[in-house]
Motif scaffolding. Structure first.
Motif, PDB file in Angstrom:
ATOM      1  N   ILE A 192       1.391 -30.337  17.962  1.00  0.00           N
ATOM      2  CA  ILE A 192       2.741 -30.749  18.585  1.00  0.00           C
ATOM      3  C   ILE A 192       3.148 -29.121  19.006  1.00  0.00           C
ATOM      4  O   ILE A 192       3.020 -28.096  18.497  1.00  0.00           O
ATOM      5  N   PRO A 193       3.542 -28.985  20.484  1.00  0.00           N
ATOM      6  CA  PRO A 193       3.884 -27.595  21.071  1.00  0.00           C
ATOM      7  C   PRO A 193       5.201 -27.120  20.549  1.00  0.00           C
ATOM      8  O   PRO A 193       6.226 -27.506  20.547  1.00  0.00           O
ATOM      9  N   MET A 194       4.957 -26.108  19.580  1.00  0.00           N
ATOM     10  CA  MET A 194       5.945 -25.349  19.018  1.00  0.00           C
ATOM     11  C   MET A 194       5.956 -23.879  19.845  1.00  0.00           C
ATOM     12  O   MET A 194       5.060 -23.160  19.775  1.00  0.00           O
ATOM     13  N   THR A 195       7.229 -23.299  20.233  1.00  0.00           N
ATOM     14  CA  THR A 195       7.094 -21.978  20.925  1.00  0.00           C
ATOM     15  C   THR A 195       7.923 -21.027  20.306  1.00  0.00           C
ATOM     16  O   THR A 195       7.789 -19.901  20.256  1.00  0.00           O
ATOM     17  N   ILE A 249       9.549 -35.144  10.811  1.00  0.00           N
ATOM     18  CA  ILE A 249       9.698 -35.160  12.247  1.00  0.00           C
ATOM     19  C   ILE A 249       8.417 -35.164  12.961  1.00  0.00           C
ATOM     20  O   ILE A 249       8.475 -35.341  13.979  1.00  0.00           O
ATOM     21  N   TYR A 274       7.342 -41.159  18.744  1.00  0.00           N
ATOM     22  CA  TYR A 274       8.159 -41.318  20.193  1.00  0.00           C
ATOM     23  C   TYR A 274       7.343 -41.040  21.317  1.00  0.00           C
ATOM     24  O   TYR A 274       7.125 -41.876  22.152  1.00  0.00           O
ATOM     25  N   GLU A 275       6.325 -40.025  21.314  1.00  0.00           N
ATOM     26  CA  GLU A 275       5.252 -39.989  22.333  1.00  0.00           C
ATOM     27  C   GLU A 275       4.496 -40.957  22.726  1.00  0.00           C
ATOM     28  O   GLU A 275       4.237 -41.331  23.796  1.00  0.00           O
ATOM     29  N   SER A 328       7.860 -38.353  13.674  1.00  0.00           N
ATOM     30  CA  SER A 328       8.852 -39.241  14.660  1.00  0.00           C
ATOM     31  C   SER A 328       8.364 -38.518  16.142  1.00  0.00           C
ATOM     32  O   SER A 328       8.410 -39.354  17.017  1.00  0.00           O
ATOM     33  N   ILE A 329       7.914 -37.510  16.271  1.00  0.00           N
ATOM     34  CA  ILE A 329       7.265 -36.969  17.496  1.00  0.00           C
ATOM     35  C   ILE A 329       6.004 -37.663  18.232  1.00  0.00           C
ATOM     36  O   ILE A 329       6.009 -38.190  19.099  1.00  0.00           O
ATOM     37  N   LEU A 369       5.693 -47.114  27.359  1.00  0.00           N
ATOM     38  CA  LEU A 369       6.725 -47.587  28.578  1.00  0.00           C
ATOM     39  C   LEU A 369       6.279 -47.221  29.861  1.00  0.00           C
ATOM     40  O   LEU A 369       6.537 -47.984  30.771  1.00  0.00           O
ATOM     41  N   ILE A 370       5.637 -45.967  30.037  1.00  0.00           N
ATOM     42  CA  ILE A 370       5.209 -45.447  31.368  1.00  0.00           C
ATOM     43  C   ILE A 370       3.906 -46.355  31.966  1.00  0.00           C
ATOM     44  O   ILE A 370       3.894 -46.700  33.162  1.00  0.00           O
ATOM     45  N   VAL A 429      -0.283 -32.849  21.815  1.00  0.00           N
ATOM     46  CA  VAL A 429       0.121 -34.350  21.686  1.00  0.00           C
ATOM     47  C   VAL A 429       0.156 -35.198  22.798  1.00  0.00           C
ATOM     48  O   VAL A 429      -0.217 -36.339  23.235  1.00  0.00           O
ATOM     49  N   HIS A 430       1.071 -34.678  23.982  1.00  0.00           N
ATOM     50  CA  HIS A 430       1.343 -35.557  25.058  1.00  0.00           C
ATOM     51  C   HIS A 430       0.036 -35.335  25.968  1.00  0.00           C
ATOM     52  O   HIS A 430       0.006 -35.979  27.151  1.00  0.00           O
ATOM     53  N   GLN A 468       5.423 -44.057  22.190  1.00  0.00           N
ATOM     54  CA  GLN A 468       6.264 -45.183  22.845  1.00  0.00           C
ATOM     55  C   GLN A 468       6.602 -44.783  24.167  1.00  0.00           C
ATOM     56  O   GLN A 468       6.450 -45.805  24.897  1.00  0.00           O
ATOM     57  N   ARG A 469       6.760 -43.524  24.639  1.00  0.00           N
ATOM     58  CA  ARG A 469       7.005 -43.084  25.872  1.00  0.00           C
ATOM     59  C   ARG A 469       5.916 -43.192  26.690  1.00  0.00           C
ATOM     60  O   ARG A 469       6.090 -43.828  27.898  1.00  0.00           O
TER      61      ARG A 469
END
Lengths: 254, 254
Positions: free
Chosen positions: A223-226, A236, A243-244, A239-240, A250-251, A191-192, A246-247
């Motif tokens: 979504i990176p799950m380890t 959840i 949030y990503e 939200s991830i 902002l950047i 996702v990122h 939104q992040r």
């Protein structure tokens, strides 16, 4: 006015609003508790009645609605909670014009057959926190005016439009240049690693069956799950993604 | 063996396990449903009994436990769900040695007086997905073996240690060089501006009252919210912190 009989027409009407059928027949829904009622009063929603328990005193700003009181016994019957806060607002179901909310930018959430009211409510609250433009519910999603959805949304339905739609909404968003994303456990991209800062719609699938509108999704992300858990709760995952997004905004704007 | 009487000792014992007091008196808890039972069987947890509805056939690998059947009527009485899946495992409460789980690296979650079972269960599931080392519950947090916590955790309590502790655990973590974080609406730093890739503990506060161990927190961070919602659900805040930590680890290791 103090209502002391369960046979009172208003009481009978409110009782119907616990069920989806009754809500759409009456064109109304209710929210409970001081926070929700005050949020409703601050919003553009049309309030018809404020109902309070006998002797309950809350400072309610003047408005185009009626304030009524009823006994604690009757209030417990119309309430959806075990220990009611003894105040509720009876509100008109808003008539959203779908197209008004589709723009050429923004972040959108598509709730595709979400069944758990707590999940949908939490998604609405989170989407509100992250500045989502609109939420569209499709494919028999739990009704947004369900009392349990409203409870979990913590007043956020008064801030963000939540609109019942069909899967056609995805086509309309795509026509405006909005890219449609969904999560997929076997997706290649994390996702990122994707640009999801703006002009994106995120489809959230049913808790058991996942996304039904797979053909309309432009890109699948993971979504990176380890750890060992195989999946995340749908609220959840939402939200991830939000949030990503939104992040990244902002950047970009810094 | 088919149990047909509610007065059977095992049935009476299982009924006690719905309440925290009964669970700790008996030193046992139960999980329901095929997924949870199979996860329990794969784990190191000590299973005492597998209980199934009459006529239910599930392939259970051999092990040091007894398999019993009971009537549908009795199963419904011992189950915590309205429509039970007709299979449950009765399991010994594990005796975690707290110090074993405090290392000089890793990501930790401190559940500080979380009251909603769904929230704690979702936090456990999410922490498992993001490879958290251990979860410590402090200050009268809802019991991890509460059936509703277990249901929301989706089998993740069999993957990640969830340990009842006191606030002293924070001192122990800090002594090992673990930095303690919590969210705060008025914090200066945003969560993605802090290095939280490793050696961090994240304190999650009570749904209404927030974090009680403020004096033990090293750094407060803010989740960037641009909408009108004033706060996030605690399990959502947890997921964002844990995702951000995971994202930072992935970037560091790339």
């Amino acid at each position: 006015m103090l209502i002391t009989s369960e046979n009172n027409d208003l009481i009978k009407k409110i009782k119907k609003l616990k069920d989806k059928k009754g809500r759409y027949e009456e064109g109304m829904f209710f929210v409970e508790g001081t926070t929700n009622v005050l949020e409703a009063l601050k919003s553009d929603f049309e309030i018809e009645y404020i109902v309070m328990g006998e002797g309950v005193k809350i400072d309610i700003p003047k408005g185009d609605f009626e304030i009524v009181h009823t006994t604690e016994r009757i209030f417990k019957k119309i309430s959806d909670t075990v220990t009611p806060q003894m105040v509720m607002a009876i509100i008109k179901i808003p008539k959203y014009v779908e197209n008004t909310y589709i723009k050429e930018k923004g972040v959108y959430v598509i709730a595709d057959n979400i069944q758990d009211p707590g999940n949908l409510g939490t998604i609405i609250r989170t989407a509100d926190a992250f500045g989502v433009s609109a939420i569209f519910t499709i494919n028999n999603c739990v009704d947004v005016f369900n009392p349990k959805v409203l409870r979990a949304s913590m007043g956020s339905i008064f801030h963000i439009p939540v609109i019942a739609a069909t899967s056609q909404i995805l086509l309309k968003l795509k026509q405006r240049g909005i890219k449609v994303f969904a999560t997929y456990l076997k997706a290649q991209k994390l996702v990122h690693e994707c640009n999801i800062s703006d002009k994106v719609a995120f489809v959230l699938g049913n808790e058991a069956k996942g996304v039904s509108v797979v053909d309309l999704v432009d890109d699948f992300v993971k979504i990176p799950m380890t750890g060992e858990a195989e999946s995340l709760n749908v609220s959840i995952a939402a939200s991830i993604f939000l949030y990503e997004s939104q992040r990244q905004r902002l950047i970009k704007n810094n």
